[in-house]
Design an enzyme around this catalytic site. Structure first.
Site, mmCIF file in Angstrom:
data_model
loop_
_atom_site.group_PDB
_atom_site.id
_atom_site.type_symbol
_atom_site.label_atom_id
_atom_site.label_comp_id
_atom_site.label_asym_id
_atom_site.label_seq_id
_atom_site.Cartn_x
_atom_site.Cartn_y
_atom_site.Cartn_z
ATOM 1 N N PRO A 127 0.803 -1.201 0.000
ATOM 2 C CA PRO A 127 0.000 0.000 0.000
ATOM 3 C C PRO A 127 0.838 1.254 0.000
ATOM 4 C CG PRO A 127 0.202 -0.912 2.175
ATOM 5 C CD PRO A 127 1.242 -1.508 1.325
ATOM 6 N N GLU A 128 0.375 2.228 -0.725
ATOM 7 C CA GLU A 128 0.971 3.552 -0.679
ATOM 8 C C GLU A 128 -0.042 4.494 -0.030
ATOM 9 O OE1 GLU A 128 2.715 4.670 -4.433
ATOM 10 O OE2 GLU A 128 2.834 2.588 -5.057
#
Length: 271
Positions: A2-3
């Site tokens: 995830p960013e």
DNA sequence: ATACCGACCTGTCAGC
DNA sequence: TGCTGACAGGTCGGTA
């Protein structure tokens, strides 16, 4: 996995579902890898605590807790999802997935589960307000953004990925923002003109906000707190489009390796 | 201080 | 069908 947009989506989803809940039991797996704080210490501190708020700082999910009396003072539980981490709000009758490393039982009857096959994620306690390693991409001013890269001799993409400069940007949004700003990923950060960095500042914030609005990018296994996938992957213009025609000029998108990370860019649109 | 590289883990998928 | 190798959203520590 995830960013910033995916972490924001997860943090908001978890907040909506469990804020105000009290932790009745906290279970942590015995494998040491995902824990920066020893599991027994985390369990003791979290059990009986109330979850006041769940929010995002960089790529970290921060739980603001009120400890169970007689303990007092500032207490936060920090979750980093690494590459494959998931934070799920479930009912107890939902089968516990493989690779579940933490499970909090809440007074609402629901469970918060941390699942991470690859074990790159990290869990930790924090006693002072967590601020993250770098600057916040969504709120940094254009002037401060430009100043981050002054004198830097590394590629602009590598600089974007350095969490001590700017926290929250990862491989997808580095490639996507550089494409939208017309900047080649290998361009030396310190040699970019002020106007080009200002353009990058604008495009990066726009692409992050757009991705948040669409629930993030689900490239392989990313899901939000309910196990639902995001939709921003449909908006990717270069990421994972190597060999396909550029949506702007038709030139084949290149896939190269920069700093050990796969990098996607248009040789005509990005100079 | 800055920059680069491999290591850390497991799962999935393409190719043979 | 089954094996092998490449690859994956991230960080960290060692080295130059």
């Amino acid at each position: 996995m995830p960013e910033l947009p995916e972490v924001e989506t997860v943090a908001n989803g978890v907040h909506e579902r469990i804020h105000g809940s009290r932790v009745e039991q906290a279970w942590f797996g015995s494998k040491p890898e995902p824990f920066k704080t020893p599991p027994a210490e985390m369990a003791a501190a979290i059990t009986g605590a109330t979850i006041d708020r769940v929010h995002r700082v960089g790529k970290h999910i921060v739980f603001d807790l009120t400890p169970a009396p007689p303990a007092s003072g500032s207490l936060q539980w920090i979750v980093h999802l690494g590459m494959t981490g998931r934070l799920l709000v479930s009912t107890p009758d939902t089968p516990v997935p493989a690779h579940t490393h933490a499970l909090l039982t809440l007074d609402s009857g629901r469970e918060l589960r941390f699942v991470d096959a690859r074990r790159f994620g990290r869990l930790a306690l924090q006693r002072t307000a967590f601020t993250g390693p770098g600057a916040e991409p969504l709120t940094i001013s254009a002037d401060d953004f430009v100043a981050l890269f002054r004198g830097r001799k590394l590629a602009i993409k590598s600089a974007l990925l350095n969490q001590r400069l700017l926290h929250g940007v990862g491989n997808i949004y580095a490639d996507e923002s550089l494409f939208r700003a017309g900047i080649r990923p290998t361009h030396i950060a310190g040699r970019l003109s002020r106007p080009r960095l200002q353009r990058l500042h604008t495009e990066l914030r726009a692409v992050l906000r757009n991705a948040i609005a669409l629930g993030g990018s689900s490239v392989s296994d990313y899901v939000d707190a309910d196990g639902v996938r995001g939709f921003f992957q449909l908006e990717h213009r270069v990421y994972q489009r190597g060999g396909q025609p550029c949506l702007v000029c038709g030139t084949a998108i290149r896939r190269t390796v920069l700093g050990g990370r796969s990098t996607h860019w248009c040789p005509r649109c990005q100079s």
